[in-house]
Write an enzyme that holds these catalytic residues in place. Structure first.
Site, short mmCIF file in Angstrom:
data_model
loop_
_atom_site.label_atom_id
_atom_site.label_comp_id
_atom_site.label_asym_id
_atom_site.label_seq_id
_atom_site.Cartn_x
_atom_site.Cartn_y
_atom_site.Cartn_z
N ASN A 113 41.09 41.06 47.45
CA ASN A 113 41.25 41.92 46.27
C ASN A 113 42.56 41.71 45.53
O ASN A 113 42.76 42.26 44.46
CB ASN A 113 41.17 43.40 46.69
N LYS A 148 45.73 39.75 43.47
CA LYS A 148 45.83 38.81 42.35
C LYS A 148 46.26 37.43 42.84
O LYS A 148 47.18 37.33 43.65
CB LYS A 148 46.84 39.33 41.34
N LYS A 205 43.75 34.49 42.89
CA LYS A 205 42.65 33.60 43.30
C LYS A 205 42.40 32.50 42.27
O LYS A 205 42.43 31.32 42.59
CB LYS A 205 41.37 34.44 43.52
N THR A 206 42.18 32.92 41.02
CA THR A 206 41.91 31.92 39.98
C THR A 206 43.14 31.07 39.73
O THR A 206 43.04 29.85 39.55
CB THR A 206 41.43 32.62 38.69
N THR A 207 44.31 31.70 39.73
CA THR A 207 45.53 30.91 39.49
C THR A 207 45.73 29.88 40.61
O THR A 207 46.19 28.77 40.35
CB THR A 207 46.77 31.81 39.36
N ARG A 221 46.97 20.03 40.27
CA ARG A 221 47.51 19.14 41.29
C ARG A 221 46.66 17.87 41.38
O ARG A 221 47.18 16.74 41.40
CB ARG A 221 47.50 19.88 42.63
N PHE A 256 29.16 37.30 30.65
CA PHE A 256 28.79 38.26 31.71
C PHE A 256 29.86 39.35 31.82
O PHE A 256 31.02 39.07 31.94
CB PHE A 256 28.72 37.46 33.01
N TRP A 307 30.75 43.56 33.27
CA TRP A 307 30.33 44.57 34.25
C TRP A 307 29.43 45.62 33.61
O TRP A 307 28.71 46.32 34.30
CB TRP A 307 31.54 45.22 34.90
N GLU A 327 35.07 32.29 40.41
CA GLU A 327 34.31 33.55 40.44
C GLU A 327 32.88 33.33 40.94
O GLU A 327 31.97 34.09 40.60
CB GLU A 327 34.27 34.24 39.05
P1 ATP Z 1 44.34 35.64 38.65
O1 ATP Z 1 43.38 35.08 37.61
O2 ATP Z 1 45.49 36.31 38.00
O3 ATP Z 1 44.70 34.66 39.70
P2 ATP Z 1 42.37 36.73 40.39
O4 ATP Z 1 41.52 35.58 40.08
O5 ATP Z 1 42.88 36.85 41.79
O6 ATP Z 1 43.57 36.83 39.36
P3 ATP Z 1 40.22 38.46 39.53
O7 ATP Z 1 39.56 39.41 40.45
O8 ATP Z 1 39.46 37.23 39.14
O9 ATP Z 1 41.65 38.11 40.13
O10 ATP Z 1 40.65 39.26 38.24
C1 ATP Z 1 41.07 38.62 37.08
C2 ATP Z 1 41.98 39.52 36.25
O11 ATP Z 1 42.20 40.76 36.86
C3 ATP Z 1 43.37 38.95 36.03
O12 ATP Z 1 43.77 39.39 34.77
C4 ATP Z 1 44.21 39.61 37.11
O13 ATP Z 1 45.57 39.74 36.79
C5 ATP Z 1 43.56 40.95 37.19
N1 ATP Z 1 43.65 41.46 38.57
C6 ATP Z 1 43.67 40.75 39.70
N2 ATP Z 1 43.79 41.54 40.77
C7 ATP Z 1 43.85 42.79 40.29
C8 ATP Z 1 43.98 44.08 40.89
N3 ATP Z 1 44.07 44.22 42.19
N4 ATP Z 1 44.01 45.15 40.08
C9 ATP Z 1 43.92 45.01 38.75
N5 ATP Z 1 43.79 43.84 38.12
C10 ATP Z 1 43.75 42.74 38.87
MG MG Z 2 39.70 35.23 39.28
#
Ligand code: ATP
Ligand code: MG
Length: 204
Positions: free
Chosen positions: A43, A45, A47-49, A57, A99, A101, A136
């Site tokens: 949960n 932040k 994952k995508t980064t 890389r 897509f 929610w 995702e």
């Molecule tokens: P990022 O893209 O920043 O690496 P993520 O891929 O881990 O985040 P996702 O679940 O895909 O997270 O959510 C994408 C968006 O939601 C991003 O803008 C991220 O900053 C935000 N986000 C991630 N985690 C949280 C959280 N726990 N609460 C609120 N917003 C979040």
């Molecule tokens: Mg993500």
């Protein structure tokens, strides 16, 4: 420095040497050359980064990359804008419907997911791709837009040298079972919960 301190330092140095020997032995044993499956879930932040860090890389080494974004926001993210600017050998597909929610049109989403999966599956069969990022992906499995067993089988059957990074919260067991590396990002705190608005360059 008194002799107690010296003894402590000597013991610490000996401990570090022993640990290094263990790590060196493990490095020497790791001689298998193959692509890996990495799942970045949880949960928190990052994952995508993390997935894009790996993608850049790979591009830095002149490798070929495939990228499917299963959920794409309405604003273009910095990482995609940058990819478009710098070129690089990337095959890209983003799921078409935007897509969300709030969607009520499950059938349209299901079709978009199926199309995105067709692209992903092609990439997973493409010997020329060194890395395939499935951003995702987990949501497609969680909400059963895609069959987890089928997706896991396709990832497992990929070319031997190809690596895969899959992201998203709540990765299902079928995906975890086939992963070589799993990182679960735990949320300790997120600025959003303190009312900070999502920022360009930080959140997208
Ligand atoms: P990022 O893209 O920043 O690496 P993520 O891929 O881990 O985040 P996702 O679940 O895909 O997270 O959510 C994408 C968006 O939601 C991003 O803008 C991220 O900053 C935000 N986000 C991630 N985690 C949280 C959280 N726990 N609460 C609120 N917003 C979040
Ligand atoms: Mg993500």
């Amino acid at each position: 420095m008194d002799s107690v301190d010296e003894e402590k330092l000597a013991r610490r140095a000996a401990r570090l040497r022993r640990r290094k020997a263990v790590v060196d032995a493990a490095i020497a044993r790791a001689d298998e050359e193959r692509g890996v499956v990495i799942v970045i879930t949880g949960n928190g932040k990052g994952k995508t980064t993390s997935a894009f860090g790996t993608l850049f890389r790979a591009l830095g080494h002149g490798q070929r990359v495939g990228l499917v974004q299963f959920i794409k926001g309405t604003t273009t993210s910095g990482e995609i804008a940058f990819l478009e600017q710098c070129g690089g050998d990337v095959r890209y597909h983003a799921m078409a419907t935007g897509f969300t929610w709030e969607t009520r049109d499950w059938e349209a989403d299901r079709r978009a997911a199926a199309t995105a999966w067709t692209h992903a599956h092609e990439m997973l069969r493409d010997e020329r791709l060194d890395l395939v990022v499935l951003d995702e992906l987990t949501y497609m499995l969680k909400y059963r837009f895609l069959d987890a067993a089928e997706v896991a089988a396709a990832i497992t059957a990929r070319p031997r040298t190809q690596s895969v990074v899959a992201t998203g919260r709540a990765a299902p067991p079928a995906l975890l079972e086939i992963a070589d590396t799993i990182s679960e990002i735990r949320e300790v705190r997120h600025a959003f919960h303190a009312g900070v608005k999502a920022r360009a360059g930080i959140d997208f």
